[in-house]
Design a protein around this motif. Structure first.
Motif, PDB file in Angstrom:
ATOM      1  N   GLY A 178     -41.903  61.396 -75.761  1.00 38.68           N
ATOM      2  CA  GLY A 178     -40.447  60.270 -75.914  1.00 38.68           C
ATOM      3  C   GLY A 178     -40.208  59.102 -74.513  1.00 38.68           C
ATOM      4  N   PHE A 179     -41.875  58.807 -74.268  1.00 38.71           N
ATOM      5  CA  PHE A 179     -41.704  58.569 -72.602  1.00 38.71           C
ATOM      6  C   PHE A 179     -42.373  56.530 -73.201  1.00 38.71           C
ATOM      7  CE2 PHE A 179     -45.038  55.398 -70.613  1.00 38.71           C
ATOM      8  CZ  PHE A 179     -44.051  55.811 -68.690  1.00 38.71           C
ATOM      9  N   SER A 180     -42.532  56.088 -74.393  1.00 39.80           N
ATOM     10  CA  SER A 180     -42.119  55.552 -74.557  1.00 39.80           C
ATOM     11  C   SER A 180     -41.130  54.133 -75.040  1.00 39.80           C
ATOM     12  CB  SER A 180     -43.102  54.400 -76.105  1.00 39.80           C
ATOM     13  OG  SER A 180     -44.604  54.687 -75.902  1.00 39.80           O
ATOM     14  N   ALA A 181     -40.285  54.945 -75.257  1.00 45.94           N
ATOM     15  CA  ALA A 181     -38.676  55.070 -75.297  1.00 45.94           C
ATOM     16  C   ALA A 181     -38.298  54.839 -74.620  1.00 45.94           C
ATOM     17  CB  ALA A 181     -37.687  56.190 -76.460  1.00 45.94           C
ATOM     18  N   TRP A 182     -37.983  55.574 -73.261  1.00 48.84           N
ATOM     19  CA  TRP A 182     -37.304  55.799 -72.237  1.00 48.84           C
ATOM     20  C   TRP A 182     -37.676  54.791 -71.120  1.00 48.84           C
ATOM     21  CZ3 TRP A 182     -33.352  57.973 -72.026  1.00 48.84           C
ATOM     22  CH2 TRP A 182     -32.560  58.958 -72.100  1.00 48.84           C
ATOM     23  N   PHE A 183     -39.297  54.517 -70.928  1.00 53.97           N
ATOM     24  CA  PHE A 183     -40.591  53.327 -70.428  1.00 53.97           C
ATOM     25  C   PHE A 183     -39.067  52.198 -70.770  1.00 53.97           C
ATOM     26  CE2 PHE A 183     -43.510  50.404 -69.410  1.00 53.97           C
ATOM     27  CZ  PHE A 183     -43.235  50.926 -67.899  1.00 53.97           C
ATOM     28  N   GLY A 184     -39.480  51.695 -71.956  1.00 51.64           N
ATOM     29  CA  GLY A 184     -38.811  50.427 -72.855  1.00 51.64           C
ATOM     30  C   GLY A 184     -37.511  50.123 -72.336  1.00 51.64           C
ATOM     31  N   PHE A 185     -36.560  51.376 -73.092  1.00 45.20           N
ATOM     32  CA  PHE A 185     -35.424  50.997 -71.381  1.00 45.20           C
ATOM     33  C   PHE A 185     -34.902  50.807 -71.358  1.00 45.20           C
ATOM     34  CE2 PHE A 185     -31.067  53.268 -70.853  1.00 45.20           C
ATOM     35  CZ  PHE A 185     -29.999  52.366 -71.483  1.00 45.20           C
ATOM     36  N   MET A 186     -35.956  51.220 -69.792  1.00 43.06           N
ATOM     37  CA  MET A 186     -35.395  51.119 -68.933  1.00 43.06           C
ATOM     38  C   MET A 186     -36.495  49.544 -68.082  1.00 43.06           C
ATOM     39  SD  MET A 186     -37.135  54.894 -66.812  1.00 43.06           S
ATOM     40  CE  MET A 186     -38.606  54.577 -67.519  1.00 43.06           C
ATOM     41  N   VAL A 187     -36.870  49.365 -68.681  1.00 40.75           N
ATOM     42  CA  VAL A 187     -37.488  48.134 -69.145  1.00 40.75           C
ATOM     43  C   VAL A 187     -36.809  47.240 -68.928  1.00 40.75           C
ATOM     44  CG1 VAL A 187     -39.434  46.215 -69.080  1.00 40.75           C
ATOM     45  CG2 VAL A 187     -39.708  48.439 -68.206  1.00 40.75           C
ATOM     46  N   CYS A 188     -35.697  47.266 -70.269  1.00 42.80           N
ATOM     47  CA  CYS A 188     -35.447  46.239 -70.532  1.00 42.80           C
ATOM     48  C   CYS A 188     -33.623  46.323 -70.046  1.00 42.80           C
ATOM     49  CB  CYS A 188     -34.769  46.060 -72.287  1.00 42.80           C
ATOM     50  SG  CYS A 188     -33.208  45.945 -72.798  1.00 42.80           S
ATOM     51  N   ALA A 189     -33.666  47.021 -69.101  1.00 38.41           N
ATOM     52  CA  ALA A 189     -32.312  47.684 -68.205  1.00 38.41           C
ATOM     53  C   ALA A 189     -33.030  46.982 -67.010  1.00 38.41           C
ATOM     54  CB  ALA A 189     -31.716  48.894 -67.544  1.00 38.41           C
ATOM     55  N   ALA A 190     -34.019  46.716 -66.782  1.00 41.60           N
ATOM     56  CA  ALA A 190     -34.014  46.250 -65.573  1.00 41.60           C
ATOM     57  C   ALA A 190     -34.516  44.613 -65.779  1.00 41.60           C
ATOM     58  CB  ALA A 190     -35.933  47.004 -64.587  1.00 41.60           C
ATOM     59  N   MET A 191     -35.101  44.227 -66.711  1.00 36.45           N
ATOM     60  CA  MET A 191     -34.747  42.709 -66.842  1.00 36.45           C
ATOM     61  C   MET A 191     -33.412  42.193 -67.025  1.00 36.45           C
ATOM     62  SD  MET A 191     -38.214  42.037 -69.897  1.00 36.45           S
ATOM     63  CE  MET A 191     -36.625  42.198 -71.412  1.00 36.45           C
ATOM     64  N   ILE A 192     -32.842  42.936 -67.659  1.00 37.15           N
ATOM     65  CA  ILE A 192     -31.206  42.420 -67.513  1.00 37.15           C
ATOM     66  C   ILE A 192     -30.816  42.143 -65.779  1.00 37.15           C
ATOM     67  CG2 ILE A 192     -28.870  43.149 -68.009  1.00 37.15           C
ATOM     68  CD1 ILE A 192     -30.045  44.617 -70.535  1.00 37.15           C
ATOM     69  N   VAL A 193     -30.954  43.319 -65.042  1.00 34.64           N
ATOM     70  CA  VAL A 193     -30.597  43.465 -64.319  1.00 34.64           C
ATOM     71  C   VAL A 193     -30.726  41.862 -63.087  1.00 34.64           C
ATOM     72  CG1 VAL A 193     -30.559  44.373 -61.524  1.00 34.64           C
ATOM     73  CG2 VAL A 193     -29.553  45.575 -63.323  1.00 34.64           C
ATOM     74  N   VAL A 194     -32.666  41.904 -63.254  1.00 30.32           N
ATOM     75  CA  VAL A 194     -32.742  41.018 -62.630  1.00 30.32           C
ATOM     76  C   VAL A 194     -32.562  39.219 -63.127  1.00 30.32           C
ATOM     77  CG1 VAL A 194     -35.116  39.532 -62.896  1.00 30.32           C
ATOM     78  CG2 VAL A 194     -35.285  41.797 -62.594  1.00 30.32           C
ATOM     79  N   ALA A 195     -31.852  39.272 -64.415  1.00 31.55           N
ATOM     80  CA  ALA A 195     -32.036  37.990 -65.139  1.00 31.55           C
ATOM     81  C   ALA A 195     -30.150  37.912 -64.499  1.00 31.55           C
ATOM     82  CB  ALA A 195     -31.370  38.071 -66.543  1.00 31.55           C
ATOM     83  N   LYS A 196     -29.428  39.035 -64.153  1.00 37.60           N
ATOM     84  CA  LYS A 196     -27.761  38.645 -63.894  1.00 37.60           C
ATOM     85  C   LYS A 196     -28.179  37.648 -62.216  1.00 37.60           C
ATOM     86  CE  LYS A 196     -25.600  40.300 -67.239  1.00 37.60           C
ATOM     87  NZ  LYS A 196     -24.137  39.431 -67.397  1.00 37.60           N
ATOM     88  N   ALA A 197     -29.438  39.139 -61.568  1.00 39.41           N
ATOM     89  CA  ALA A 197     -29.342  38.393 -60.122  1.00 39.41           C
ATOM     90  C   ALA A 197     -29.907  37.009 -60.066  1.00 39.41           C
ATOM     91  CB  ALA A 197     -30.610  39.430 -58.995  1.00 39.41           C
TER      92      ALA A 197
END
Length: 87
Positions: free
Chosen positions: A51-70
């Motif tokens: 499940g590494f790809s799924a967790w990595f994809g989720f973390m990267v998506c969440a990080a992109m949302i945080v960066v976009a909000k900032a």
């Protein structure tokens, strides 16, 4: 006088939204489980974790949302920004 009748979309009903969410979750679980059937050829050791790809994809998506909000907070202009110098 002509009246327009608005046809409701199938996604306007809450029960259909729940159905779509459940469908997405089923597809997600089936995709993660399909990883058990495919032989992995990881480049790095961490990629061999189930499940590494799924967790990595989720973390990267969440990080992109945080960066976009900032970025939105940093680049935000007041509503009157373009109308300031029109006096």
């Amino acid at each position: 006088m002509k009246t327009t009748i608005e046809k409701s979309h199938w996604l306007d009903q809450p029960r259909n939204i729940k159905l779509v969410w459940r469908g997405f979750l089923v597809v997600l679980v089936l995709t993660a489980l399909a990883g058990l059937l495919v032989p992995l050829h990881p480049h790095f050791e961490i990629e061999s974790i189930f499940g590494f790809s799924a967790w990595f994809g989720f973390m990267v998506c969440a990080a992109m949302i945080v960066v976009a909000k900032a970025l939105a907070l940093a680049l935000k202009q007041p509503d009157t920004y373009y109308g300031k110098h029109d006096d």
